[in-house]
Write a protein that holds these residues in place. Structure first.
Motif, short mmCIF file in Angstrom:
data_model
loop_
_atom_site.label_atom_id
_atom_site.label_comp_id
_atom_site.label_asym_id
_atom_site.label_seq_id
_atom_site.Cartn_x
_atom_site.Cartn_y
_atom_site.Cartn_z
N ILE A 89 -25.22 16.67 -22.45
CA ILE A 89 -26.09 16.22 -21.35
C ILE A 89 -27.29 17.15 -21.18
CG2 ILE A 89 -26.10 16.04 -18.80
CD1 ILE A 89 -23.37 14.52 -19.17
N ALA A 90 -27.05 18.45 -21.31
CA ALA A 90 -28.18 19.40 -21.21
C ALA A 90 -29.16 19.16 -22.36
CB ALA A 90 -27.65 20.84 -21.24
N ALA A 91 -28.64 18.94 -23.56
CA ALA A 91 -29.52 18.74 -24.72
C ALA A 91 -30.27 17.42 -24.59
CB ALA A 91 -28.69 18.75 -26.01
N HIS A 92 -29.62 16.38 -24.13
CA HIS A 92 -30.22 15.05 -24.05
C HIS A 92 -31.27 14.95 -22.92
CE1 HIS A 92 -30.36 10.65 -23.95
NE2 HIS A 92 -30.01 10.67 -22.68
N SER A 93 -30.95 15.57 -21.78
CA SER A 93 -31.79 15.35 -20.59
C SER A 93 -32.76 16.49 -20.30
CB SER A 93 -30.89 15.17 -19.36
OG SER A 93 -30.25 16.40 -19.06
N GLY A 94 -32.44 17.67 -20.81
CA GLY A 94 -33.27 18.84 -20.49
C GLY A 94 -32.91 19.46 -19.14
N ALA A 95 -31.90 18.88 -18.44
CA ALA A 95 -31.52 19.42 -17.12
C ALA A 95 -30.73 20.72 -17.25
CB ALA A 95 -30.68 18.38 -16.37
N ASN A 96 -30.60 21.43 -16.13
CA ASN A 96 -29.71 22.60 -16.07
C ASN A 96 -28.36 22.09 -15.56
OD1 ASN A 96 -31.80 24.54 -16.62
ND2 ASN A 96 -32.55 24.01 -14.58
N VAL A 97 -27.29 22.48 -16.22
CA VAL A 97 -25.98 21.97 -15.83
C VAL A 97 -25.07 23.12 -15.41
CG1 VAL A 97 -24.02 20.52 -16.51
CG2 VAL A 97 -26.26 20.11 -17.54
N VAL A 98 -24.40 22.93 -14.27
CA VAL A 98 -23.39 23.90 -13.81
C VAL A 98 -22.05 23.17 -13.86
CG1 VAL A 98 -22.59 25.34 -11.89
CG2 VAL A 98 -25.05 24.99 -12.25
N GLY A 99 -21.09 23.74 -14.60
CA GLY A 99 -19.78 23.11 -14.71
C GLY A 99 -18.74 23.91 -13.94
#
Ligand SMILES: C=C(CC[C@@H](C)[C@H]1CC[C@H]2C3=CC[C@H]4[C@H](C)[C@@H](O)CC[C@]4(C)[C@H]3CC[C@]12C)C(C)C
Ligand code: SAM
Length: 367
Positions: free
Chosen positions: A146-156
């Motif tokens: 998801i980070a690679a596809h969207s460019g968003a920052n992700v917190v898991g």
């Protein structure tokens, strides 16, 4: 042929066979975790068998007994134990994304998995600069996609410390550690400030919550007004009948082998979302046609399961893998059977998608 030549030839052939069996075939999927590296999370070697027994006696009980014994509060601790026991086997035999996806003709499992994950990112309109929450992130397969596809920052967030370490290692190796962060914590009481995320998703994780409203309420709290949440839920469908012993056995099998305090019915999900204050934008079972069957991957064949069974047995006998791994592997084998029965009969889906929005002016949630 001289005896010594024959012996040398046999030894070399034997070594090649062992190498092939353990290192090549042992990697059932291409994912960087090999059978020789099977640990059991953060459980010490001598405790694996006991922990497995404790886990099994807890989750083997019918859900009514878990709730009646007021054991609901212990669920996260047992879920943590479960993931200590299974995380390495999952990575070894499935990959870094611990979920199902519709099969897509002509595409590999890996690509079908990625597409299912990217769909979640698109549904919540993840994009560069936004901060998105992954509720129950596992070792981070979806987070990285998801980070690679969207460019968003992700917190898991995950309850399991061992998964946090695995996810951080994978994030670093993928060069995504600047945009992917992993926190160890309970999604029923998240260590995040109110209104601190622009979007959230959960992929096959909230089924571990004893009460769905507890996790949805937390997601609602940490989202900014107007933000979107998507969840892929494990549920029983309208075809599941409580008076059919076969159905009951399949559902009990799925619950016991997947650390679930009790599967919910498909029609209950939207009601819970509304109850905590969300607007429900869309609801759909992503497993329904034209989607290809998700369970075919589980039917990867008895030969593969037997090869894996032989491998874990041999590695346990050689004391490379801790005692107890064979039992855990057997439990998963049984679980796979129940899951594919559930999929094939249509009484269960692991991808009931619910898309929700936190209203701009949030009314106070009903308790
Ligand atoms: C969402 C959850 C997990 C879903 C799946 C990722 C896992 C459910 C069952 C698991 C497996 C079953 C059989 C194993 C097999 C015996 C072994 O040789 C290799 C690994 C398996 C295929 C394993 C892989 C992961 C699953 C498919 C739950 C927990 C909410
Ligand atoms: C089946 S895995 C799915 C992981 C990930 N979403 C994926 O698809 O790869 C379920 C995840 O939920 C997490 N989980 C379960 N109960 C939890 C809880 N109470 N708090 C935080 N995480 C939890 C587990 O630790 C695990 O990471």
């Amino acid at each position: 042929m001289e005896v010594s030549t024959a012996m040398w030839t046999a030894a070399i052939v034997g070594a090649v066979v062992v190498y092939w069996f353990v290192w090549v075939m042992g990697a059932a999927e291409v994912k960087g975790k090999r059978a020789v590296n099977l640990k059991m999370g953060s459980i010490t070697r001598d405790k694996v068998e006991d922990k497995y027994k404790q886990y099994w006696s807890f989750f083997r009980r019918p859900k009514e007994d878990i709730a009646a014994a007021a054991d609901d509060d212990n669920v996260p601790a047992f879920v943590d134990t479960f993931y200590n026991l299974v995380t390495d086997i999952y990575e070894w035999g499935w990959g870094q994304s611990f979920h199902f996806s519709p099969s897509i003709p002509g595409l590999s499992h890996r690509d079908a998995t990625r597409i299912h994950e990217e769909r979640a990112a698109d549904l919540i309109a993840a994009r560069p600069g936004l901060r998105v929450l992954d509720v129950g992130c596992g070792v981070g397969g979806p987070m990285r996609a998801i980070a690679a596809h969207s460019g968003a920052n992700v917190v898991g967030i995950t309850i399991n410390e061992y998964q946090v370490a695995r996810a951080r290692t994978h994030n670093r190796k993928a060069g995504l550690d600047d945009r992917c962060e992993v926190i160890c914590g309970n999604f029923l009481e998240m260590p995040f400030a109110d209104a601190s995320f622009d979007g959230a998703y959960s992929i096959e994780a909230t089924c571990h919550a004893p009460r769905l409203e507890d996790v949805y309420r937390e997601v609602f709290r940490v989202l900014k007004p107007g933000a979107i949440y998507v969840s892929y839920e494990w549920v029983t469908t309208a075809l599941c009948r409580a008076d059919d012993p076969g159905h009951v056995q399949t559902i009990r099998g799925i619950e016991a082998g997947d650390a679930l305090p009790g599967l919910r019915a498909q029609h209950e999900i939207a009601e819970v979302a509304r109850q905590v204050g969300f607007e429900v934008v869309e609801e759909r079972d992503l497993a329904l046609p034209p989607a290809g069957p998700w369970w075919t991957r589980l039917k990867m064949g008895r030969i593969a399961y037997w090869r894996n069974h032989l491998l874990v047995s041999a590695l346990t006998a050689l004391r490379v893998a801790p005692k107890g791994v064979v039992e855990v592997h057997e439990m998963l084998y049984e679980t796979a059977r129940h899951l594919s029965d559930g999929g094939e009969s249509g009484i269960f889906t692991p991808m009931h998608m619910i898309l929700c929005r936190k209203p701009l002016a949030a009314p106070p949630p009903s308790s």
